[in-house]
Motif scaffolding. Structure first.
Motif, PDB file in Angstrom:
ATOM      1  N   ALA A  15      -7.608  32.881   4.954  1.00  8.56           N
ATOM      2  CA  ALA A  15      -7.147  31.889   5.720  1.00  8.56           C
ATOM      3  C   ALA A  15      -5.715  31.818   6.151  1.00  8.56           C
ATOM      4  N   LYS A  16      -5.359  31.248   7.253  1.00  7.85           N
ATOM      5  CA  LYS A  16      -3.994  31.005   7.358  1.00  7.85           C
ATOM      6  C   LYS A  16      -3.672  29.735   7.735  1.00  7.85           C
ATOM      7  N   TYR A  17      -2.526  29.070   7.280  1.00  5.04           N
ATOM      8  CA  TYR A  17      -2.247  27.776   7.296  1.00  5.04           C
ATOM      9  C   TYR A  17      -0.652  27.588   7.209  1.00  5.04           C
ATOM     10  N   GLY A  18      -0.481  26.504   7.893  1.00  6.89           N
ATOM     11  CA  GLY A  18       1.267  26.220   7.933  1.00  6.89           C
ATOM     12  C   GLY A  18       1.534  25.470   9.055  1.00  6.89           C
ATOM     13  N   VAL A  19       2.792  25.391   9.410  1.00  5.52           N
ATOM     14  CA  VAL A  19       3.445  24.552  10.409  1.00  5.52           C
ATOM     15  C   VAL A  19       3.443  25.308  11.735  1.00  5.52           C
ATOM     16  N   GLY A  20       2.692  24.644  12.805  1.00  6.11           N
ATOM     17  CA  GLY A  20       2.786  25.357  14.000  1.00  6.11           C
ATOM     18  C   GLY A  20       3.315  24.408  15.168  1.00  6.11           C
ATOM     19  N   THR A  21       2.787  24.762  16.364  1.00  9.03           N
ATOM     20  CA  THR A  21       3.577  24.249  17.662  1.00  9.03           C
ATOM     21  C   THR A  21       2.307  23.942  18.773  1.00  9.03           C
ATOM     22  N   SER A  22       2.334  22.943  19.605  1.00  9.53           N
ATOM     23  CA  SER A  22       1.583  22.719  20.509  1.00  9.53           C
ATOM     24  C   SER A  22       0.078  22.533  20.180  1.00  9.53           C
ATOM     25  N   GLY A  23      -0.244  21.692  19.373  1.00  7.74           N
ATOM     26  CA  GLY A  23      -1.817  21.357  19.087  1.00  7.74           C
ATOM     27  C   GLY A  23      -2.324  20.394  19.889  1.00  7.74           C
ATOM     28  N   ASN A  24      -1.751  19.600  20.406  1.00  2.40           N
ATOM     29  CA  ASN A  24      -2.073  18.654  21.361  1.00  2.40           C
ATOM     30  C   ASN A  24      -1.656  18.887  22.770  1.00  2.40           C
ATOM     31  N   ALA A  25      -0.236  19.176  23.015  1.00  3.10           N
ATOM     32  CA  ALA A  25       0.141  19.408  24.421  1.00  3.10           C
ATOM     33  C   ALA A  25       1.040  20.586  24.070  1.00  3.10           C
ATOM     34  N   THR A  26       1.536  21.369  25.153  1.00  2.51           N
ATOM     35  CA  THR A  26       2.348  22.358  24.979  1.00  2.51           C
ATOM     36  C   THR A  26       3.728  22.057  24.935  1.00  2.51           C
ATOM     37  N   SER A  27       4.537  22.136  24.015  1.00  4.41           N
ATOM     38  CA  SER A  27       5.885  21.819  23.858  1.00  4.41           C
ATOM     39  C   SER A  27       6.593  22.593  24.932  1.00  4.41           C
ATOM     40  N   ARG A  28       7.575  21.648  25.635  1.00  4.32           N
ATOM     41  CA  ARG A  28       8.439  22.175  26.820  1.00  4.32           C
ATOM     42  C   ARG A  28       9.609  21.512  26.907  1.00  4.32           C
ATOM     43  N   LEU A  29      10.424  22.263  27.526  1.00  6.57           N
ATOM     44  CA  LEU A  29      11.757  21.528  28.163  1.00  6.57           C
ATOM     45  C   LEU A  29      11.923  21.799  29.414  1.00  6.57           C
ATOM     46  N   GLY A  30      12.433  21.006  30.555  1.00  7.21           N
ATOM     47  CA  GLY A  30      12.348  21.292  31.809  1.00  7.21           C
ATOM     48  C   GLY A  30      13.673  20.536  32.621  1.00  7.21           C
ATOM     49  N   LEU A  31      13.667  21.124  33.788  1.00  7.10           N
ATOM     50  CA  LEU A  31      14.756  20.227  34.726  1.00  7.10           C
ATOM     51  C   LEU A  31      13.881  20.312  35.806  1.00  7.10           C
ATOM     52  N   ARG A  32      13.637  18.992  36.749  1.00  4.96           N
ATOM     53  CA  ARG A  32      13.397  18.947  38.137  1.00  4.96           C
ATOM     54  C   ARG A  32      14.033  18.186  39.062  1.00  4.96           C
ATOM     55  N   GLY A  33      14.227  18.488  40.119  1.00  2.00           N
ATOM     56  CA  GLY A  33      14.928  17.882  41.093  1.00  2.00           C
ATOM     57  C   GLY A  33      14.472  17.397  42.510  1.00  2.00           C
ATOM     58  N   THR A  34      14.960  16.693  43.286  1.00  2.00           N
ATOM     59  CA  THR A  34      14.386  16.321  44.566  1.00  2.00           C
ATOM     60  C   THR A  34      15.636  16.250  45.422  1.00  2.00           C
ATOM     61  N   GLU A  35      15.717  16.439  46.568  1.00  6.29           N
ATOM     62  CA  GLU A  35      16.572  15.928  47.759  1.00  6.29           C
ATOM     63  C   GLU A  35      15.635  15.384  48.903  1.00  6.29           C
TER      64      GLU A  35
END
Length: 351
Positions: A44-64
């Motif tokens: 088995a494998k176990y431990g702390v992970g990421t993106s179990g419910n939604a993908t972790s992300r960082l972003g910028l968006r813009g409109t003109e």
């Protein structure tokens, strides 16, 4: 007096321009604890992970606002790995597009998700992440080219139509740009047509990818959902066909059926079944996933997911617990056909 008037005019013009433009910083941090048995052979494998419910992300968006209904914009988005703090660096591989929209629809240039993937994503109750996700979008034949699963593509030009009474369409083309000299490896063309009106949603999609001198990968899908209020039912059928040059076609048929229901106005429970009919290898796998999301606020939620994957007739699929167990097969120690069970609990925060 004249200088004061000029300064006021410049200030007013600057304010008007700023009022017509906007840039937003946004993101999701989703980190949790995962456990998956039979992840490495019978270990088995176990431990702390990421993106179990939604993908972790960082972003910028813009409109003109360019006037006359015309708008320009951009979208830059990269994945966050909360368990290790992006030790390998940060990029904008989730999306990096510039766009122009108006009454004619929208045109995008850059890297983003394909129309075939977006079509199926609408009906995956687990949002293509965590151990409960639909795993139909895989590079089943191991083509070896970048983005061989056609989830995203580089160098893409996309057009999305306006909404005509609930009907929308999208068509995209990704240039190969001679990634492999003398071949069309990486070239993609695809599109989807959908109808979304009230509780009903239906989407069909088709795409084709060249994976070099070896041949092409074609995929098609049709999905639908209906929201009854007390519950939502969703389903999707997908076929991926590899067409090797000088060899028989290889088919992989994937089926998805799920139901979700709100709980007490602050939560959601979801149950999803997926069947992966790997005809090319004459194997099958069945996946059953149960999840619950409890919203503590509009931005923060806690969640839990349990999943069971049954590999039959030599199938070697694996549950995807990002950051803990992300193997794509379970052939360690020469063992095939191992079943898997997994559990994930975590916290998701959006900003």
């Amino acid at each position: 007096m004249k200088k004061s008037l000029i300064a006021l005019a410049v200030l007013a013009a600057s304010g008007a321009a700023m009022a017509q433009s906007s840039v937003t910083l946004f993101g999701i941090v989703d980190t949790g604890v995962s456990y998956v048995d039979n992840a490495d052979g019978k270990d088995a494998k176990y431990g702390v992970g990421t993106s179990g419910n939604a993908t972790s992300r960082l972003g910028l968006r813009g409109t003109e606002d360019l006037g006359g209904g015309l708008k320009a914009g951009f979208w830059l988005e990269g994945e966050i790995f909360g368990d290790v703090g992006n030790s390998a660096g940060f990029d904008f591989k989730r999306e990096s597009t510039v766009r122009l929209s108006g009454n004619f629809g929208e045109v995008r240039l850059g890297r983003e998700t394909t129309p075939t993937f977006r079509a199926g994503l609408k009906y995956d109750l687990f949002g293509a992440t965590g151990i409960g996700q639909n795993m139909g979008y895989a590079d089943w034949a191991g083509s070896g080219i970048a983005d061989g699963n056609t989830i995203r593509k580089n160098n893409m030009v996309s057009y999305s139509s306006p909404n005509f009474g609930g009907v929308t369409a999208n068509i995209s083309y990704a240039f190969d740009e001679k990634a492999i000299a003398g071949t069309k490896a990486g070239r993609y063309a695809g599109g989807n047509v959908g109808y979304d009106n009230g509780p009903l949603s239906v989407t069909a999609a088709y795409g084709t990818l060249s994976y070099g001198p070896a041949g092409d990968r074609d995929e098609m899908s049709i999905g639908a959902s209906y929201n009854f209020g007390v519950a939502k039912i969703a389903g999707n059928a997908q076929q991926i066909k590899y067409k090797p040059n000088g060899a028989p076609n290889e088919k992989f048929n994937n089926y998805l059926l799920g139901v979700s229901a709100p709980v007490g106005g602050v939560g959601e429970v979801k149950l999803q079944y997926a069947m992966y009919d790997q005809k090319a290898a004459d194997t099958k796998a069945h996946q059953l996933s149960l999840g619950y999301v409890h919203n503590l606020s509009k931005r923060t939620a806690v969640y839990g997911t349990v999943a069971y994957l049954k590999n039959k007739e030599g199938s070697a699929m694996a549950l995807n617990a990002k950051g803990v167990s992300t193997s794509v097969g379970m052939k360690a120690d020469g063992v095939t056909g191992l079943n898997q069970a997994g559990v994930q609990v975590g916290i998701r925060h959006a900003f």
